[in-house]
Design an enzyme around this catalytic site. Structure first.
Site, PDB file in Angstrom:
ATOM      1  N   HIS A 182      34.620  43.092  29.679  1.00 52.72           N
ATOM      2  CA  HIS A 182      35.320  42.086  29.649  1.00 52.72           C
ATOM      3  C   HIS A 182      36.504  41.972  30.430  1.00 52.72           C
ATOM      4  O   HIS A 182      37.386  41.286  30.170  1.00 52.72           O
ATOM      5  CB  HIS A 182      35.760  41.923  27.947  1.00 52.72           C
ATOM      6  CG  HIS A 182      34.703  42.307  26.936  1.00 52.72           C
ATOM      7  ND1 HIS A 182      34.673  43.522  26.871  1.00 52.72           N
ATOM      8  CD2 HIS A 182      33.281  41.792  26.975  1.00 52.72           C
ATOM      9  CE1 HIS A 182      33.445  43.825  25.759  1.00 52.72           C
ATOM     10  NE2 HIS A 182      32.831  42.487  26.082  1.00 52.72           N
TER      11      HIS A 182
HETATM   12  S1  FES Z   1      37.370  45.283  28.311  1.00 53.78           S
HETATM   13 FE1  FES Z   1      36.035  45.110  26.598  1.00 53.78          FE
HETATM   14  S2  FES Z   1      35.347  46.901  26.459  1.00 53.78           S
HETATM   15 FE2  FES Z   1      36.703  46.980  28.157  1.00 53.78          FE
END
Ligand code: FES
Ligand code: HEM
Lengths: 189, 422
Positions: A154
């Site tokens: 993410h």
């Molecule tokens: S940014 Fe969501 S798990 Fe690493």
């Protein structure tokens, strides 16, 4: 038998006592059924492991397993340490060191490592957002905007001290409990 | 409806003997043969039967797979390979089960949107609807647990990311989230221990769903079926017996659905899956792009639309929980959107929002995708919290037919209808 011969209250107390007793008994059985799912003594016993760092050259990093989790060990370059040291605390989304060797201290680079061994950065390699493994351990990896690690899941960016700088992760990468047994031998856990 | 007079006549001595002891044939006759169904049901009302078929198909194929599957981190991945290559007809049964979950969700989403459009959640069907919401939750849990079993890269990382959602509770009480996550894992990371317990629960939950479905159908037979007009059955001419009318329609729709199902099973068995799941689970490498199965994408988009970790998790669970409250959020005087000229548009906007969220959930969470995910997430909630109460209270419903019979046969039937009613 007429009503006044019986003592209705005596019956009540029996019913209340019996119900309470069975309720407590039944409730106390809940815990074994909940606790059976927790990590058992065997899983906890895996809690410490030793590693030899002699082959790891400056600029290189290795990943070792500890408690079933990957641990990143990076032999940092002088430049990487310098950049990490220069960051002011108020630039950090998470100002706490997250170092189990010195809990609660501010997230300076000094507090993320062990004095005398600052070139070694040792951290649990699990993104504090939702648990993916950040990229950045090999030379070819994307290392994110801050030259440390980048989590592709993410989009979390960590700096060369493993501190969160940008993205959804709430905390700096965790530093596990560890000690140096010699200059190149380390025990985690 | 359930108290319509029983018309069951035991035809043999044995049937009579049973009827006096355990009257199951009488119940089946009254509830599934002679049960009054609205005469105007369209094909959207066949999905309940289709769902029942899906549930039974998943149970049967699943029990067979469990005979050959090994729930350990060392063997799971290989045992699935053996099922697909060596076990007699394993390729077929495995494909039916894997594809079946997608078919199940396709059917359940149609079933839910049907209920939303025709107001089937309104009084007196609130409990029926809420049981449906519980069924949906149980289906999601089952599908998630089942997806972990092949122990491929997507399995492993889906389990990691989803179980880690609970760690967001650390923001409420420090340590609570971590404790829950380690309790779910049975260790300090996802491992074979986790896989083993997930297998146990994956086997259990479909039977829970089965129980919920029985209650669901029971509640349906107490309230009676809704229908495209949203009107109650008022006279005898408004309904037809379930057998042969509804049963024939259900059977026809089921065959059409099975053709679609079979087409996926036989020609595209892995189309709905993900290539990364053919790589064995590796706790040291996260695949570059983690996506859930298609049926979770809208919820995944909502999770990622909220910039805060705990907030995202709350929004995702709320997006399902809110369904349980809509019987009271909808303030319209009529049930069916067919007679709601304003709400109708919002309904289709809601459908678009759900599809858009599904698309956005499959895209990386960055830039313009995040922007649109936020817009549609906002509409998703606004639809229930703002549109349902306000449009419901303000709009004037369009002219409605006087009865189900009138809706089908036109005004001319008016006389016979009222004659029936007397
Ligand atoms: S940014 Fe969501 S798990 Fe690493
Ligand atoms: C395993 C999953 C499910 C099964 C097997 C199932 C089964 C059925 C059946 C057989 C019917 C009657 C036929 C029909 O109207 O289509 C029905 C009706 C209904 N179901 Fe479900 N269902 C399931 C899930 C759900 C879910 C998830 C919801 C909503 C959240 C839901 C809401 C309803 C409602 C409101 C009705 C009444 C519809 C009406 O009369 O208009 N169901 N269901």
């Amino acid at each position: 038998m007429t009503a006044d011969v019986e003592d209705p209250n005596r019956r009540d107390i029996l019913v209340v006592a019996a119900s309470a007793f069975s309720a407590v008994g039944a409730a106390s059985l809940i815990w074994p059924f909940v606790h059976q799912m927790n990590p058992d003594a065997g899983a906890q016993a895996l809690a410490s492991a030793e590693f030899d760092l002699a082959p790891v050259q400056e600029g290189q990093a290795i990943t070792v397993m500890w408690r079933g989790k990957p641990v990143f060990i990076r032999h940092r370059t002088a430049e990487e340490i310098e950049t990490a040291k220069k960051v002011a605390l108020d630039e950090l989304p998470d100002p706490v060191s997250r170092n189990e060797n010195q809990p609660g201290t501010p997230a300076t680079d000094e507090n993320r490592t062990i004095a005398g061994h600052e070139k070694w950065l040792v951290m649990v390699g699990i993104c504090t957002h939702l648990g993916c493994i950040p990229k950045g351990q090999t030379l070819a990896d994307a290392k994110g905007d801050y030259g440390g690690w980048f989590c592709p899941c993410h989009g979390s960016h960590y700096d060369t001290s493993g501190r969160i700088r940008k993205g959804p992760a709430p905390r700096n990468l965790d530093v596990p409990p560890y000690t140096f047994l010699s200059d190149t031998k380390i025990r985690i856990g | 409806m359930s108290n319509h007079a029983s018309t069951y006549e035991p035809k043999s001595a044995t049937a009579k003997w049973w009827d006096e002891r355990l009257p199951v044939p009488r119940m089946m006759h009254d509830q599934f043969v002679d049960f009054p169904t609205p005469r105007n049901l369209n094909y959207l009302w066949t999905f309940g039967g289709i769902l029942t078929f899906c549930l039974v198909a998943q149970l049967v194929t699943g029990i067979v797979l469990a005979m050959h599957y090994q729930p350990s981190d060392a063997e799971a991945f290989n045992s699935l390979d053996r099922i697909r290559r060596d076990v007699n007809y394993g390729w077929l049964i495995q494909a039916m089960h894997a594809t079946g979950s997608s078919m199940f969700f396709l059917a359940v989403y149609i079933h839910i949107f049907r209920g939303l459009y025709y107001g089937s959640y309104r009084a007196p069907r609130e409990i029926l609807w809420i049981l449906g919401v519980f069924i949906l939750l149980a289906m999601m849990a089952t599908a998630f647990l089942g997806y972990s079993l092949p122990w491929g890269q997507m399995s492993f990382w889906a389990v990691t990311v989803i179980t880690n959602l609970f760690s967001s509770l650390d923001a409420v009480i420090p340590g609570l989230g971590t404790a829950i996550v380690q309790w779910l894992w049975g260790g300090y990371a996802v491992s074979g221990t986790t896989l083993n317990r997930f297998f146990s629960l994956h086997y259990l939950l479909p039977f829970v769903i089965f129980g919920l479905v029985i209650l669901h159908i029971w509640a349906l037979h107490v309230a009676g079926q809704n229908n495209p007009t949203g009107l109650n059955i008022k006279s005898k001419s408004d309904s037809v017996p379930m057998y042969p009318y509804a049963v024939a329609k259900d059977a026809f729709a089921l065959f059409a659905f099975v053709i679609l199902f079979a087409w996926f099973v036989l020609f595209l068995p892995d189309y709905l899956g993900h290539a990364d799941n053919f790589i064995e689970a590796n706790p040291l490498v996260t695949p570059p792009h983690i996506v859930p199965e298609w049926y979770f994408l809208p919820f995944y988009a909502i999770l990622r639309a909220i910039p805060d970790k705990l907030g995202g998790v709350i929004a995702m669970f709320a997006s399902i929980a809110i369904l349980a409250f809509i019987p009271w959020l909808d303030r319209s005087p009529v049930r069916s959107a067919k007679y709601r000229p304003v709400y109708k548009w919002f309904f289709w906007l809601f459908v678009i929002a759900c599809l858009a969220l599904g698309y956005l959930g499959s895209k990386p969470a960055e830039g313009i995708y995040v922007f649109w995910a936020r817009i549609f997430t906002a509409y998703y909630f606004a639809h229930f919290l703002i549109v349902m109460p306000i449009v419901g209270a303000m709009e004037t419903p369009s002219r409605m037919p006087g009865s189900i019979t009138e809706a089908v046969l036109g005004k001319s039937s008016k006389k016979s209808t009222s004659a029936d009613a007397h």
